[in-house]
Scaffold this motif. Structure first.
Motif, PDB file in Angstrom:
ATOM      1  N   LEU A 204       6.364  -1.858  -8.307  1.00 21.16           N
ATOM      2  CA  LEU A 204       6.293  -0.959  -7.157  1.00 21.16           C
ATOM      3  C   LEU A 204       7.661  -0.774  -6.514  1.00 21.16           C
ATOM      4  CD1 LEU A 204       2.968  -2.240  -5.525  1.00 21.16           C
ATOM      5  CD2 LEU A 204       3.305  -0.117  -6.825  1.00 21.16           C
ATOM      6  N   LEU A 205       8.407  -1.865  -6.372  1.00 18.68           N
ATOM      7  CA  LEU A 205       9.735  -1.769  -5.763  1.00 18.68           C
ATOM      8  C   LEU A 205      10.708  -1.048  -6.703  1.00 18.68           C
ATOM      9  CD1 LEU A 205       9.802  -5.322  -4.202  1.00 18.68           C
ATOM     10  CD2 LEU A 205      10.061  -3.193  -2.901  1.00 18.68           C
ATOM     11  N   ASN A 206      10.594  -1.300  -7.981  1.00  9.04           N
ATOM     12  CA  ASN A 206      11.476  -0.633  -8.941  1.00  9.04           C
ATOM     13  C   ASN A 206      11.299   0.884  -8.891  1.00  9.04           C
ATOM     14  OD1 ASN A 206      11.986   0.347 -12.047  1.00  9.04           O
ATOM     15  ND2 ASN A 206      13.380  -1.305 -11.412  1.00  9.04           N
ATOM     16  N   ASN A 207      10.079   1.334  -8.591  1.00  4.63           N
ATOM     17  CA  ASN A 207       9.823   2.777  -8.499  1.00  4.63           C
ATOM     18  C   ASN A 207      10.654   3.452  -7.417  1.00  4.63           C
ATOM     19  OD1 ASN A 207       7.888   2.680 -10.522  1.00  4.63           O
ATOM     20  ND2 ASN A 207       6.159   2.511  -9.109  1.00  4.63           N
ATOM     21  N   VAL A 208      11.070   2.670  -6.393  1.00  4.66           N
ATOM     22  CA  VAL A 208      11.882   3.239  -5.309  1.00  4.66           C
ATOM     23  C   VAL A 208      13.306   2.686  -5.354  1.00  4.66           C
ATOM     24  CG1 VAL A 208       9.954   3.778  -3.785  1.00  4.66           C
ATOM     25  CG2 VAL A 208      10.972   1.491  -3.699  1.00  4.66           C
ATOM     26  N   GLY A 209      13.720   2.232  -6.513  1.00  7.72           N
ATOM     27  CA  GLY A 209      15.109   1.821  -6.675  1.00  7.72           C
ATOM     28  C   GLY A 209      15.464   0.533  -5.980  1.00  7.72           C
TER      29      GLY A 209
ATOM     30  N   ALA B 230      17.310   9.383 -11.346  1.00  5.16           N
ATOM     31  CA  ALA B 230      17.242  10.392 -10.285  1.00  5.16           C
ATOM     32  C   ALA B 230      15.888  10.367  -9.590  1.00  5.16           C
ATOM     33  CB  ALA B 230      17.520  11.775 -10.861  1.00  5.16           C
ATOM     34  N   ASP B 231      14.822  10.125 -10.338  1.00  2.00           N
ATOM     35  CA  ASP B 231      13.491  10.058  -9.741  1.00  2.00           C
ATOM     36  C   ASP B 231      13.375   8.894  -8.765  1.00  2.00           C
ATOM     37  OD1 ASP B 231      12.615  12.265 -11.079  1.00  2.00           O
ATOM     38  OD2 ASP B 231      11.527  11.163 -12.642  1.00  2.00           O
ATOM     39  N   LYS B 232      13.921   7.757  -9.144  1.00  2.48           N
ATOM     40  CA  LYS B 232      13.855   6.583  -8.264  1.00  2.48           C
ATOM     41  C   LYS B 232      14.696   6.803  -7.007  1.00  2.48           C
ATOM     42  CE  LYS B 232      12.976   3.350 -12.045  1.00  2.48           C
ATOM     43  NZ  LYS B 232      13.499   2.206 -12.844  1.00  2.48           N
ATOM     44  N   MET B 233      15.835   7.459  -7.168  1.00  5.40           N
ATOM     45  CA  MET B 233      16.661   7.785  -6.008  1.00  5.40           C
ATOM     46  C   MET B 233      15.906   8.698  -5.058  1.00  5.40           C
ATOM     47  SD  MET B 233      19.733   6.562  -5.429  1.00  5.40           S
ATOM     48  CE  MET B 233      20.576   7.890  -4.564  1.00  5.40           C
ATOM     49  N   ALA B 234      15.225   9.689  -5.607  1.00  7.45           N
ATOM     50  CA  ALA B 234      14.449  10.617  -4.779  1.00  7.45           C
ATOM     51  C   ALA B 234      13.289   9.892  -4.093  1.00  7.45           C
ATOM     52  CB  ALA B 234      13.919  11.759  -5.644  1.00  7.45           C
ATOM     53  N   ASN B 235      12.641   8.988  -4.817  1.00 11.27           N
ATOM     54  CA  ASN B 235      11.543   8.216  -4.224  1.00 11.27           C
ATOM     55  C   ASN B 235      12.041   7.350  -3.069  1.00 11.27           C
ATOM     56  OD1 ASN B 235       9.817   9.262  -6.147  1.00 11.27           O
ATOM     57  ND2 ASN B 235       9.909   7.468  -7.491  1.00 11.27           N
TER      58      ASN B 235
ATOM     59  N   LYS C 231      14.702   7.844  -1.220  1.00  9.54           N
ATOM     60  CA  LYS C 231      15.066   8.702  -0.096  1.00  9.54           C
ATOM     61  C   LYS C 231      13.826   9.147   0.677  1.00  9.54           C
ATOM     62  CE  LYS C 231      17.537  12.969   1.058  1.00  9.54           C
ATOM     63  NZ  LYS C 231      18.318  14.124   0.536  1.00  9.54           N
ATOM     64  N   ALA C 232      12.769   9.513  -0.040  1.00 13.62           N
ATOM     65  CA  ALA C 232      11.534   9.932   0.623  1.00 13.62           C
ATOM     66  C   ALA C 232      10.920   8.797   1.432  1.00 13.62           C
ATOM     67  CB  ALA C 232      10.539  10.439  -0.418  1.00 13.62           C
ATOM     68  N   TRP C 233      11.140   7.571   0.979  1.00 11.46           N
ATOM     69  CA  TRP C 233      10.568   6.395   1.643  1.00 11.46           C
ATOM     70  C   TRP C 233      11.385   5.989   2.860  1.00 11.46           C
ATOM     71  CZ3 TRP C 233      11.865   0.888  -0.254  1.00 11.46           C
ATOM     72  CH2 TRP C 233      11.150  -0.072   0.479  1.00 11.46           C
ATOM     73  N   LEU C 234      12.708   5.943   2.731  1.00 10.57           N
ATOM     74  CA  LEU C 234      13.556   5.324   3.752  1.00 10.57           C
ATOM     75  C   LEU C 234      14.272   6.307   4.668  1.00 10.57           C
ATOM     76  CD1 LEU C 234      15.251   2.420   1.746  1.00 10.57           C
ATOM     77  CD2 LEU C 234      13.181   2.357   3.140  1.00 10.57           C
ATOM     78  N   GLN C 235      14.242   7.561   4.362  1.00  8.23           N
ATOM     79  CA  GLN C 235      14.973   8.515   5.190  1.00  8.23           C
ATOM     80  C   GLN C 235      14.026   9.500   5.850  1.00  8.23           C
ATOM     81  OE1 GLN C 235      18.406  10.319   3.315  1.00  8.23           O
ATOM     82  NE2 GLN C 235      18.853   8.479   2.123  1.00  8.23           N
ATOM     83  N   ALA C 236      14.390   9.923   7.042  1.00  6.80           N
ATOM     84  CA  ALA C 236      13.576  10.900   7.762  1.00  6.80           C
ATOM     85  C   ALA C 236      13.662  12.244   7.070  1.00  6.80           C
ATOM     86  CB  ALA C 236      14.065  11.026   9.203  1.00  6.80           C
ATOM     87  N   ASP C 237      12.602  13.026   7.236  1.00  8.45           N
ATOM     88  CA  ASP C 237      12.606  14.382   6.666  1.00  8.45           C
ATOM     89  C   ASP C 237      13.703  15.230   7.298  1.00  8.45           C
ATOM     90  OD1 ASP C 237      10.458  13.724   5.088  1.00  8.45           O
ATOM     91  OD2 ASP C 237       8.982  14.446   6.545  1.00  8.45           O
TER      92      ASP C 237
ATOM     93  N   LEU D  24       0.826  -1.201   0.000  1.00 10.01           N
ATOM     94  CA  LEU D  24       0.000   0.000   0.000  1.00 10.01           C
ATOM     95  C   LEU D  24       0.863   1.256   0.000  1.00 10.01           C
ATOM     96  CD1 LEU D  24      -2.682   1.427   0.054  1.00 10.01           C
ATOM     97  CD2 LEU D  24      -2.799   1.043   2.532  1.00 10.01           C
ATOM     98  N   ASP D  25       1.921   1.257   0.771  1.00 12.36           N
ATOM     99  CA  ASP D  25       2.794   2.429   0.821  1.00 12.36           C
ATOM    100  C   ASP D  25       3.378   2.716  -0.559  1.00 12.36           C
ATOM    101  OD1 ASP D  25       4.190   4.578   1.806  1.00 12.36           O
ATOM    102  OD2 ASP D  25       5.542   3.414   3.076  1.00 12.36           O
ATOM    103  N   LEU D  26       3.920   1.692  -1.211  1.00 19.35           N
ATOM    104  CA  LEU D  26       4.537   1.898  -2.521  1.00 19.35           C
ATOM    105  C   LEU D  26       3.495   2.231  -3.588  1.00 19.35           C
ATOM    106  CD1 LEU D  26       7.304  -0.859  -2.561  1.00 19.35           C
ATOM    107  CD2 LEU D  26       7.435   1.507  -1.738  1.00 19.35           C
ATOM    108  N   SER D  27       2.277   1.677  -3.451  1.00 12.93           N
ATOM    109  CA  SER D  27       1.203   2.017  -4.394  1.00 12.93           C
ATOM    110  C   SER D  27       0.779   3.466  -4.234  1.00 12.93           C
ATOM    111  CB  SER D  27       0.001   1.092  -4.172  1.00 12.93           C
ATOM    112  OG  SER D  27       0.329  -0.251  -4.431  1.00 12.93           O
ATOM    113  N   LEU D  28       0.680   3.909  -2.981  1.00 11.90           N
ATOM    114  CA  LEU D  28       0.331   5.316  -2.737  1.00 11.90           C
ATOM    115  C   LEU D  28       1.420   6.243  -3.254  1.00 11.90           C
ATOM    116  CD1 LEU D  28      -1.153   4.971   0.878  1.00 11.90           C
ATOM    117  CD2 LEU D  28      -2.410   5.725  -1.156  1.00 11.90           C
ATOM    118  N   ARG D  29       2.672   5.843  -3.098  1.00  4.71           N
ATOM    119  CA  ARG D  29       3.772   6.695  -3.535  1.00  4.71           C
ATOM    120  C   ARG D  29       3.775   6.871  -5.048  1.00  4.71           C
ATOM    121  NH1 ARG D  29       7.351   8.017   0.551  1.00  4.71           N
ATOM    122  NH2 ARG D  29       6.795   7.010   2.538  1.00  4.71           N
TER     123      ARG D  29
END
Length: 594
Positions: free
Chosen positions: A470-475, A581-586, A588-594, A404-409
């Motif tokens: 879905l996983l490929n979208n976040v690298g 670069a988009d996947k790297m950003a995705n 980072k947004a998923w696994l790293q704190a703001d 669900l998290d990756l689908s929402l992202r």
């Protein structure tokens, strides 16, 4: 308004509070060396001549029956004047009492020797108390106040730690039976650390055999977990009396567990901080603290109010326990306590367990959740086929949380904000939810088409999302090595020790739990043989004869090896052309704190 002298005001407040109390307990531990506690209880304000005294059959946070009454003996029952009262038994769980004078006094001995999130343990290291496993209660007084006095062992330097409201000395108060039963208590020579978060206190109590320096180091990790999980919901819950208490026992005589409660949690482990617990125990901290939102306040209707007389069932445990399981390691990663590589590796076991399980053909996540009374520390003596029919709602829910998290992202949304909406709609209001409310809230957050599709395919049914995309979208890569074979049986020293997996090589060849493999092809199997290494010599569709022994009879079967369905997840590296670069950003947004 007329002002009263302060002492008269105090007397009035105490009278008002004490007037609510209809049950008082005193518990002492003189015979702790033999795991016994002596308990006295007084029940007052009894309106009916017939009173039912009960021992709980289960415990908050548990879903199965545990029959705590089995550890109670030496019960004595009198009225308020000391006259012995008639007691009868019509079932194994209670005592029926009649002929009292409005007050009943009881005393009894409790045997307790399991230190975890369900039972009690009494010895000369501590008195570790889960209230349902410890105290007899009067059913008719369940909505009235309770006071308990803990008679600590001063010779052992014992202190009391609990979420109960402190009164004076070692006397504590609960507003009703639900609150009392939900308030575990640790009595030992423990150490403490505390810190404040926006006016509330996070209190960490640790009973262990380690050093204060080790606790200092560990507490810094605990603080990072607390603050990281606070960011997911945007705020802490409002804890009663402004305090949340971790009750941790990391001692050799404990049993590994974690159990959430309204303003506290039990954390038990045999791992000391010096011997693996520094990293090995922190995941339970993350899981149980997340429950202070998700379960304790964002609460399934099936668990509210908690039933102490029957098993407790909910179809929402895939969300309550499973989504909590998804966020625990994710929170550790975001808090810098787990590397992204280690986090991705931590997903592999559950990913394969859930998506390759034959159980998905029998039950959806809701139905898996309703089986909790049979699997949540439940005991039975007859063999079951759960390896083929059941998927833990912890694991299933955690993988649904990932999906669900990756689908929402993909839509520019995220699971954090969905959890915030559940918190706003239900948790902050302490309004219990049903599965339909989870569905409607997802529709509210992500749109009807998205919410209906997700629930229609993955919650009400057991389909699998396109996780590779879905996983490929976040690298993150998702691969399978179809050149490898899968046997489909858990083998120890040649012995198959659990049911073979439906549809697997072993299952289709007729092999079963208890079979002793003697020979594979030309290779004799002995205690030193590594079957997995041997299987690496085969390719999918290879056929081999297996000689085995079943019930004292030697048999032979032909196995056709199936291709492995095992998944592997890995972070795409920066030199991989797929990692844009988009996947790297995705990622980072998923696994790293703001």
């Amino acid at each position: 308004m007329k002002r009263f002298p302060s002492y008269l005001f105090l007397i009035g407040v105490l009278y008002s509070l004490n007037a609510q109390v209809a049950t008082t307990y005193a518990i002492s531990f003189e015979n702790a060396a033999h795991h016994e506690a002596f308990i006295e209880a007084t029940f007052t304000d009894l309106k009916s001549d017939k009173v039912e005294l009960r021992m709980s059959r289960t415990s908050p946070g548990r879903y199965a029956l545990h029959e705590f009454i089995k550890n109670v003996y030496g019960l004595k029952v009198t009225d308020g004047k000391g006259k012995i009262i008639e007691v009868s038994r019509t079932d194994p769980y209670s005592w029926k009492v009649k002929g009292h004078d409005g007050t009943i006094y009881i005393s009894y001995t409790l045997f307790a020797n399991r230190g975890d999130g369900t039972y009690s343990q009494i010895d000369e290291t501590h008195a570790h108390l889960n209230m349902p496993a410890t105290f007899i209660y009067a059913k008719s007084l369940e909505n009235k106040g309770i006071e308990v006095t803990f008679k600590t062992r001063k010779d052992l330097n014992w202190k009391v730690a609990t979420q109960l409201k402190p009164m004076s000395g070692n006397t504590y108060y609960a507003r009703d039976l639900q609150y009392f039963m939900d308030s575990p208590t640790e009595i030992s020579n423990y150490s403490t650390r505390s810190f404040d978060v926006k006016g509330q206190t996070i209190h960490f109590v640790l009973h262990h055999n380690g050093t204060e320096v080790e606790l200092d180091t560990y507490f810094e990790k605990v603080k990072k977990v607390v603050l990281q999980e606070e960011t997911i919901f945007g705020e802490l819950p409002t804890f009663d009396y402004g305090v949340y208490t971790f009750l941790a026992c990391y001692i050799p005589n404990a049993s590994g567990d974690g159990m959430e409660h309204r303003n506290s949690t039990i954390l038990t482990s045999t791992r000391s901080l010096a011997e693996g617990g520094m990293d090995g125990n922190i995941g339970t901290v993350a899981h149980e603290f997340f429950h202070s939102w998700n379960v304790e306040r964002i609460r399934p209707k099936g668990l509210e109010p908690f039933n102490f007389e029957e098993a407790n069932m909910s179809g929402a445990l895939w969300f309550a326990e499973g989504f909590t399981s998804y966020f625990d390691d994710l929170s550790l990663c975001r808090a810098g306590l787990m590397s992204p590589e280690d986090y991705i590796n931590s997903l592999i076991g559950n990913f394969n367990y859930v998506w390759n399980s034959p159980g998905r053909q029998f039950f959806n996540p809701i139905e898996m959740s309703t089986q909790a009374p049979f699997v949540d520390a439940a005991t039975s003596v007859d063999p079951v086929n759960r390896v083929n029919t059941f998927i833990s709602y912890y694991s299933y829910g955690s993988m649904l949380g990932l999906a669900l998290d990756l689908s929402l992202r993909e839509k520019g949304l995220n699971l954090d904000d969905y959890m915030k909406l559940m918190w706003t709609n239900f948790g902050k209001l302490e309004k219990p939810y049903a599965v339909e409310d989870l569905h409607h809230t997802l529709n509210q957050y992500a749109g009807n088409d998205f919410g209906d599709y997700f629930f229609g395919h993955y919650i009400y049914k057991s389909d699998m999302p396109d996780m590779k995309r879905l996983l490929n979208n976040v690298g993150v890569s998702l691969t399978q090595d179809k050149s490898k074979v899968s046997f489909g049986a858990y083998v120890q020293n040649g012995l198959i020790v659990e049911n073979t997996i439906m549809g697997s090589s072993a299952y289709l060849a007729g092999l079963e739990n208890g079979d002793k493999i003697i020979q594979v092809g030309e290779v004799l199997i002995d205690d030193s043989a590594d079957l997995d290494t041997l299987l690496n010599n085969y390719k999918p569709n290879d056929k081999v004869s297996i000689i085995f022994e079943r019930l004292g009879v030697t048999k032979e079967t032909l196995v056709t090896f199936q291709a492995s369905h095992a998944y592997h997840l890995g972070l795409l590296k920066t030199n991989n052309v797929e990692l844009t670069a988009d996947k790297m950003a995705n990622r980072k947004a998923w696994l790293q704190a703001d």
